[in-house]
Design an enzyme around this catalytic site. Structure first.
Site, PDB file in Angstrom:
ATOM      1  N   HIS A  83       0.845  -1.198   0.000  1.00  0.00           N
ATOM      2  CA  HIS A  83       0.000   0.000   0.000  1.00  0.00           C
ATOM      3  C   HIS A  83       0.878   1.244   0.000  1.00  0.00           C
ATOM      4  O   HIS A  83       1.985   1.236   0.558  1.00  0.00           O
ATOM      5  CB  HIS A  83      -0.975   0.008   1.184  1.00  0.00           C
ATOM      6  CG  HIS A  83      -0.324   0.067   2.538  1.00  0.00           C
ATOM      7  ND1 HIS A  83      -0.060   1.261   3.194  1.00  0.00           N
ATOM      8  CD2 HIS A  83       0.098  -0.906   3.376  1.00  0.00           C
ATOM      9  CE1 HIS A  83       0.492   1.002   4.369  1.00  0.00           C
ATOM     10  NE2 HIS A  83       0.606  -0.292   4.498  1.00  0.00           N
ATOM     11  N   ASP A  85      -0.434   4.403   0.908  1.00  0.00           N
ATOM     12  CA  ASP A  85      -0.907   5.415   1.851  1.00  0.00           C
ATOM     13  C   ASP A  85      -0.213   5.261   3.192  1.00  0.00           C
ATOM     14  O   ASP A  85       0.332   4.205   3.518  1.00  0.00           O
ATOM     15  CB  ASP A  85      -2.420   5.354   2.013  1.00  0.00           C
ATOM     16  CG  ASP A  85      -2.922   4.053   2.615  1.00  0.00           C
ATOM     17  OD1 ASP A  85      -2.390   2.979   2.255  1.00  0.00           O
ATOM     18  OD2 ASP A  85      -3.845   4.095   3.461  1.00  0.00           O
ATOM     19  N   ASP A 116       6.254   1.527   6.757  1.00  0.00           N
ATOM     20  CA  ASP A 116       4.847   1.194   6.549  1.00  0.00           C
ATOM     21  C   ASP A 116       4.214   2.167   5.560  1.00  0.00           C
ATOM     22  O   ASP A 116       3.556   3.107   5.966  1.00  0.00           O
ATOM     23  CB  ASP A 116       4.136   1.236   7.904  1.00  0.00           C
ATOM     24  CG  ASP A 116       2.704   0.738   7.858  1.00  0.00           C
ATOM     25  OD1 ASP A 116       2.332   0.077   6.876  1.00  0.00           O
ATOM     26  OD2 ASP A 116       1.949   1.019   8.796  1.00  0.00           O
ATOM     27  N   GLU A 150      -5.191   1.302   2.811  1.00  0.00           N
ATOM     28  CA  GLU A 150      -4.900   0.341   3.867  1.00  0.00           C
ATOM     29  C   GLU A 150      -4.995   0.968   5.246  1.00  0.00           C
ATOM     30  O   GLU A 150      -5.487   0.351   6.196  1.00  0.00           O
ATOM     31  CB  GLU A 150      -3.500  -0.262   3.653  1.00  0.00           C
ATOM     32  CG  GLU A 150      -3.245  -1.548   4.434  1.00  0.00           C
ATOM     33  CD  GLU A 150      -2.761  -1.315   5.858  1.00  0.00           C
ATOM     34  OE1 GLU A 150      -2.804  -2.262   6.660  1.00  0.00           O
ATOM     35  OE2 GLU A 150      -2.328  -0.184   6.176  1.00  0.00           O
ATOM     36  N   GLU A 151      -4.526   2.211   5.367  1.00  0.00           N
ATOM     37  CA  GLU A 151      -4.513   2.849   6.682  1.00  0.00           C
ATOM     38  C   GLU A 151      -5.889   3.348   7.119  1.00  0.00           C
ATOM     39  O   GLU A 151      -6.038   3.834   8.242  1.00  0.00           O
ATOM     40  CB  GLU A 151      -3.507   4.009   6.686  1.00  0.00           C
ATOM     41  CG  GLU A 151      -2.076   3.610   6.380  1.00  0.00           C
ATOM     42  CD  GLU A 151      -1.430   2.744   7.451  1.00  0.00           C
ATOM     43  OE1 GLU A 151      -2.120   2.331   8.392  1.00  0.00           O
ATOM     44  OE2 GLU A 151      -0.221   2.476   7.331  1.00  0.00           O
TER      45      GLU A 151
END
Length: 451
Positions: A83, A85, A116, A150-151
């Protein structure tokens, strides 16, 4: 040239590429830089020899970047999920250097998104470049799916995956994250807990009242919300929503065997978080089981009335709370959300409005699957030992549609370690872990293509 030699010789290029991605904000919670980052990620993939496109998601969600490249063996396909984001960087004042101005110091790369998940995107590309350089071509077909939600719970990804089954068809998947434990040992996480993320909101008056007047006569939104929250879970940590535990599947004897093989990291966790003991006094295998195979109810945020400096005697008219339920197989987040709503009404809190912000099913991968065993064995050349297998992790993510709808085994090699501070100020990865994690991913790619 071996993949290891290639990675060592080109390390600075990939650190620069990580810095390039991390400089671009991509905060999904605020829709900040999302479109720009999707285009940047697609451009980076093209620079690495992939055909890439930015695709829309259902319900006008944030775009997905899809890419693919042919290999020497196109009867084998490896899918990478990542991801682009990131979490909001606040509180800004706790960052030693600005979150979107990447900094390398003390053998670490600091930036929001470093671990991340932008560092992992670059690590995957570096591993593929290394294998391609060693063999003259990619040894198998490779696909990427890199999302931008995703976040915020990957709210549209499951529908996208179901719609694009043919496009995403593969034989195995390398997941977006992973790394080493406190002892520096690689760990593969073979599943994720689900999540039901809710906001509870109550409004009892049109506007705030003077507490000297209203305290005796008028309803208090903060008390109503606190009482509603207290009805969800007791001091014994047992969740009180009727039927909440009905679908819980107990871990198997093999699951418990895998947990028992994981090292004891209790003292490291206590020291890291500054606590003297764990909830319910748990320790040993009971603690390992509780942290991944028990569902939870967590108040993530609570807002009501005046919270500034000094005092303000006010009777709040409204209050809100963010609550997440971490779910285990085979709990259904949609079912849990309905049960919470029903419970609040039955307990006399019908005025509490419930809003859903993230619903993800738990997912499990068969620990005995050949791809999982291949990935575990591939760690030997890099780390000097097989990767440990954790039957599930306490965190949540969109693994369910990949396992359930696409039918893929999943492995989680990565560049993180327990102190990486993902979601917190001063997020980073250790460059040494990045090198090893990239070499590990390259080993998995080679072994997978050769089977």
């Amino acid at each position: 040239m071996t993949p290891d030699e290639y990675i060592d010789q080109h390390l600075n290029r990939y650190l620069d590429e990580t810095i390039r991605l991390c400089r671009q904000p991509s905060i999904s919670a605020r829709n900040e830089g999302i479109a720009e980052t999707a285009e940047l990620v697609a451009a980076v993939l093209r620079e690495h020899g992939f055909t890439a496109q930015v695709l829309p998601t259902p319900n006008n969600g944030y775009p997905v970047v899809y890419a693919e490249a042919e290999g020497r063996r196109n009867d084998r396909t490896l899918l990478f999920y990542n991801h682009y984001d990131v979490q909001p960087p606040e509180p800004i004042e706790l960052w030693e250097t600005p979150p979107f101005e990447p900094s390398i110091r003390d053998g670490k790369l600091f930036a929001r998104g470093a671990a991340d998940d932008k560092g992992h995107i670059v690590s995957r590309l570096a591993a593929l470049d290394a294998v391609r350089a060693s063999q003259g071509a990619l040894p198998c077909r490779v696909k990427f799916i890199i999302e931008g939600e995703e976040e915020i719970g990957s709210v549209n990804l499951a529908a996208f995956v179901r719609q694009q089954r043919a496009l995403l068809a593969a034989d195995a998947c390398i997941w977006e994250s992973g790394g080493v434990n406190y002892q520096g040992q690689p760990v593969l996480y073979l599943g994720m807990r689900g999540i039901c993320y809710l906001e509870l909101f109550v409004k009892v008056m049109d506007y705030d009242a003077h507490s000297g007047f209203g305290g005796s006569l008028l309803p208090n939104a903060a008390w109503r919300l606190v009482w509603a929250l207290a009805s969800l879970k007791g001091p014994d940590e047992r969740i009180r929503v009727p039927g909440f535990y009905d679908a819980v599947r107990e871990p198997t004897a093999y699951d418990l065997e895998l947990l028992a093989q994981l090292p004891d990291d209790e003292e490291e966790i206590k020291r890291n978080y500054g606590v003297r003991e764990f909830l319910k006094g748990l320790t040993g295998l009971d603690l390992k089981r509780e942290r991944v195979f028990s569902p939870t109810c967590t108040i993530c945020g609570l807002t009501a009335g005046y919270q500034g400096p000094g005092s303000k005697t006010v009777q709040p008219c409204q209050a809100s709370a963010k609550v997440d339920f971490r779910l285990v197989p085979d709990q259904d987040p949609h079912d849990i959300a309905q049960k919470v709503r029903r419970h609040l009404v039955e307990q006399g809190f019908g005025e509490v409005r419930v809003t859903e912000y993230g619903l993800e099913h738990p997912a499990r991968v068969d620990p005995r699957h050949p791809f999982v065993q291949l990935a575990a064995e591939a760690a030997v050349d890099v780390y000097g030992r097989r990767a440990l297998l954790s039957p599930i992790t306490g965190g949540s993510g969109p693994m369910y549609p990949f396992v359930h709808d696409l039918g893929l085994p999943v492995a989680t090699p990565g560049i993180s370690y327990p102190g990486t501070r993902a979601h917190a100020p001063n997020e980073h990865f250790r460059i040494e872990d990045c090198i090893k994690g990239t070499k590990y991913a390259a080993r998995i790619i080679e072994c997978f293509a050769a089977t």
